[in-house]
Design a protein around this motif. Structure first.
Motif, PDB file in Angstrom:
ATOM      1  N   LYS A  97       1.509   2.237  -3.088  1.00 25.71           N
ATOM      2  CA  LYS A  97       0.979   0.968  -2.576  1.00 25.71           C
ATOM      3  C   LYS A  97       1.720  -0.158  -3.281  1.00 25.71           C
ATOM      4  O   LYS A  97       1.473  -0.448  -4.437  1.00 25.71           O
ATOM      5  CB  LYS A  97      -0.521   0.844  -2.867  1.00 25.71           C
ATOM      6  CG  LYS A  97      -1.424   1.746  -2.078  1.00 25.71           C
ATOM      7  CD  LYS A  97      -1.556   1.343  -0.636  1.00 25.71           C
ATOM      8  CE  LYS A  97      -2.329   0.064  -0.442  1.00 25.71           C
ATOM      9  NZ  LYS A  97      -2.298  -0.407   0.939  1.00 25.71           N
ATOM     10  N   VAL A 133      -2.037  -0.312  -7.181  1.00 23.54           N
ATOM     11  CA  VAL A 133      -1.382  -1.180  -6.208  1.00 23.54           C
ATOM     12  C   VAL A 133      -0.377  -2.062  -6.932  1.00 23.54           C
ATOM     13  O   VAL A 133      -0.708  -2.726  -7.910  1.00 23.54           O
ATOM     14  CB  VAL A 133      -2.408  -2.070  -5.467  1.00 23.54           C
ATOM     15  CG1 VAL A 133      -1.699  -3.000  -4.490  1.00 23.54           C
ATOM     16  CG2 VAL A 133      -3.446  -1.216  -4.765  1.00 23.54           C
ATOM     17  N   ALA A 162      -7.311   2.483  -3.045  1.00 26.38           N
ATOM     18  CA  ALA A 162      -6.721   1.244  -3.604  1.00 26.38           C
ATOM     19  C   ALA A 162      -7.817   0.287  -4.017  1.00 26.38           C
ATOM     20  O   ALA A 162      -7.771  -0.313  -5.100  1.00 26.38           O
ATOM     21  CB  ALA A 162      -5.784   0.605  -2.594  1.00 26.38           C
TER      22      ALA A 162
END
Length: 94
Positions: free
Chosen positions: A36, A91, A84
């Motif tokens: 991410k 992230v 996330a």
């Protein structure tokens, strides 16, 4: 292999797989590698054939779809987003 070629190989490998972390889909348990970069940007690398490991992809293939043309499984996307949000998937970091 020369030092320059080795450096290029290392840089390429880091570009392709750096920061990828295993993630098991909360819906079906399929394991993919995920990175991410931001809440909006997600890189997913399948470690298995999605048509045999993901029930959503399997259903689509049974209906005649080509997995190469499918974006991703919505259940997997939701699972990654939840990871996330809850902090179990980093992230924007390595």
């Amino acid at each position: 292999m020369s030092a320059g070629q080795e450096s290029n190989t290392t840089e390429r490998q880091e570009f392709l797989s750096g920061g990828l972390r295993p993630h098991h889909c909360a819906s079906c348990g399929t394991c993919v590698l995920v990175k991410k970069n931001s809440m909006q940007h997600t890189s997913i690398q399948w470690t298995t054939d999605p048509a045999t490991s993901c029930p959503v992809f399997a259903e689509r293939v049974a209906g005649g779809a080509n997995t190469a043309l499918l974006d991703t499984c919505e259940k997997l996307a939701d699972s990654i987003a939840q990871a996330a949000w809850d902090g179990s998937l980093e992230v924007g970091g390595a």
